[in-house]
Each structure stands twice: as structure tokens, then as C-alpha cells.
Design a protein around this motif. Structure first.
Motif, mmCIF file in Angstrom:
data_model
loop_
_atom_site.group_PDB
_atom_site.id
_atom_site.type_symbol
_atom_site.label_atom_id
_atom_site.label_comp_id
_atom_site.label_asym_id
_atom_site.label_seq_id
_atom_site.Cartn_x
_atom_site.Cartn_y
_atom_site.Cartn_z
ATOM 1 N N VAL A 22 21.433 25.911 73.403
ATOM 2 C CA VAL A 22 21.423 24.238 72.890
ATOM 3 C C VAL A 22 20.282 24.286 71.941
ATOM 4 O O VAL A 22 20.348 23.811 70.744
ATOM 5 C CB VAL A 22 21.140 23.436 74.130
ATOM 6 C CG1 VAL A 22 20.707 22.188 73.870
ATOM 7 C CG2 VAL A 22 22.642 23.570 74.873
ATOM 8 N N GLU A 26 20.549 23.223 68.005
ATOM 9 C CA GLU A 26 19.720 22.150 67.552
ATOM 10 C C GLU A 26 18.715 22.428 66.465
ATOM 11 O O GLU A 26 18.778 21.830 65.403
ATOM 12 C CB GLU A 26 19.184 21.353 68.750
ATOM 13 C CG GLU A 26 20.050 20.828 69.830
ATOM 14 C CD GLU A 26 20.595 19.509 69.156
ATOM 15 O OE1 GLU A 26 20.511 19.010 68.178
ATOM 16 O OE2 GLU A 26 21.651 18.894 70.034
ATOM 17 N N ARG A 49 26.210 21.452 66.390
ATOM 18 C CA ARG A 49 26.104 20.483 67.135
ATOM 19 C C ARG A 49 27.188 20.101 68.201
ATOM 20 O O ARG A 49 26.888 20.069 69.257
ATOM 21 C CB ARG A 49 26.500 18.912 66.176
ATOM 22 C CG ARG A 49 25.371 18.716 65.262
ATOM 23 C CD ARG A 49 25.609 17.458 64.320
ATOM 24 N NE ARG A 49 25.628 16.345 65.252
ATOM 25 C CZ ARG A 49 26.286 15.188 65.019
ATOM 26 N NH1 ARG A 49 26.886 15.110 64.162
ATOM 27 N NH2 ARG A 49 26.301 14.155 65.658
ATOM 28 N N ASP A 50 28.558 20.801 67.856
ATOM 29 C CA ASP A 50 29.556 20.943 68.792
ATOM 30 C C ASP A 50 28.901 21.916 70.074
ATOM 31 O O ASP A 50 29.358 21.800 71.286
ATOM 32 C CB ASP A 50 30.990 21.270 68.333
ATOM 33 C CG ASP A 50 31.392 20.402 67.665
ATOM 34 O OD1 ASP A 50 31.078 19.146 67.602
ATOM 35 O OD2 ASP A 50 32.439 20.545 66.817
ATOM 36 N N ASP A 53 26.411 20.470 72.316
ATOM 37 C CA ASP A 53 26.718 19.767 73.161
ATOM 38 C C ASP A 53 27.712 20.512 74.380
ATOM 39 O O ASP A 53 27.416 20.231 75.561
ATOM 40 C CB ASP A 53 27.798 18.659 72.512
ATOM 41 C CG ASP A 53 27.160 17.723 71.635
ATOM 42 O OD1 ASP A 53 25.812 17.515 71.908
ATOM 43 O OD2 ASP A 53 27.587 16.870 70.983
ATOM 44 N N LEU A 57 26.372 20.178 78.226
ATOM 45 C CA LEU A 57 27.376 19.915 79.277
ATOM 46 C C LEU A 57 27.916 21.305 80.499
ATOM 47 O O LEU A 57 27.633 20.852 81.711
ATOM 48 C CB LEU A 57 28.815 19.581 78.826
ATOM 49 C CG LEU A 57 29.939 19.235 79.605
ATOM 50 C CD1 LEU A 57 29.474 18.071 80.795
ATOM 51 C CD2 LEU A 57 31.052 18.808 79.230
ATOM 52 N N CYS A 76 33.286 26.833 76.242
ATOM 53 C CA CYS A 76 32.037 26.920 75.840
ATOM 54 C C CYS A 76 32.032 28.355 75.185
ATOM 55 O O CYS A 76 31.595 28.295 73.934
ATOM 56 C CB CYS A 76 30.925 26.847 77.002
ATOM 57 S SG CYS A 76 29.266 27.232 76.664
#
Length: 114
Positions: A22, A26, A49-50, A53, A57, A76
Motif C-alpha cells: 500500500v 501510494e 491506486r488500484d 486499494d 482492503l 489482490c
């Protein structure tokens, strides 16, 4: 492998890999936005970004022991692989670091799934 047979250490290693991914995604997206030719980085930014996210999650579902974690983890892995491939095309340090984090994350998810 059921949730009950997974050690706390294995779970923490997976969560660490997900959270590192993550952060790397970012950082990569933000760095790509600052590139001189940002239009060439649109695909990278979108995947960053995908990936950030789906990893966030997945981490939340794993942390709470959700029965849906294994299903989402498969997605993922797929998104991490796509992001790794895209970032791997670029020579920028942030892209290379992101590609490495995505690979490590996908590997950790695969290991967790058994």
C-alpha cells in the motif's frame, strides 16, 4: 488451510507485506504525478491506486479474520502482478521499489493461500 491453522506470525507477515505494498503504491503514484511527462505514467498511476486499494482492503479482511479474505486475496495477487509488471517497465526508483513491493505482496498472498 483454514484461518485457525494459520499462525499469528504468518498472518502478521502477510499483513506487513500488504501494508508495505500500500505504502509503495501510494508513494509511486504520488511520485509519478510529479514526473515531467506525467501523461506517460497514467497507466502506472492507475494501477498504483488500484493496487493500494485492493491491498488495503485485503489487509482489513485478513486482520478481522473475514471469510471473504481468501477470495479477495486472489484478486489482490492479480492486481499486484499487473502493477509489478507496469512499474517494472520504468527505471525510476519509486517504480522499481513499487514493483518489488508488489512482487513480495503477491508472493506473501500465495504463501498464505497455500
Amino acid at each position: 488451510m483454514s484461518q485457525s491453522t494459520i499462525s499469528a506470525l504468518d498472518k502478521q507477515l502477510l499483513l506487513d507485506a500488504l501494508n508495505r505494498c500500500v505504502a509503495a503504491c501510494e508513494h509511486c503514484a504520488t511520485s509519478c504525478l510529479a514526473e515531467e511527462h506525467v501523461q506517460h505514467m497514467v497507466g502506472c498511476i492507475r494501477l498504483d491506486r488500484d493496487c493500494a486499494d485492493i491491498c488495503a482492503l485485503t489487509a482489513r479482511l485478513v486482520a478481522r479474520g473475514s471469510e471473504h479474505a481468501r477470495h479477495i486475496m486472489k484478486e489482490c495477487i492479480e492486481v499486484c502482478q499487473l502493477c509489478q509488471n507496469e512499474c517494472g517497465k520504468h527505471n525510476d526508483d519509486h517504480c522499481q521499489q513499487c514493483a518489488a513491493a508488489c512482487k513480495a505482496c503477491a508472493d506473501a498472498c500465495r504463501a498464505y493461500l497455500g
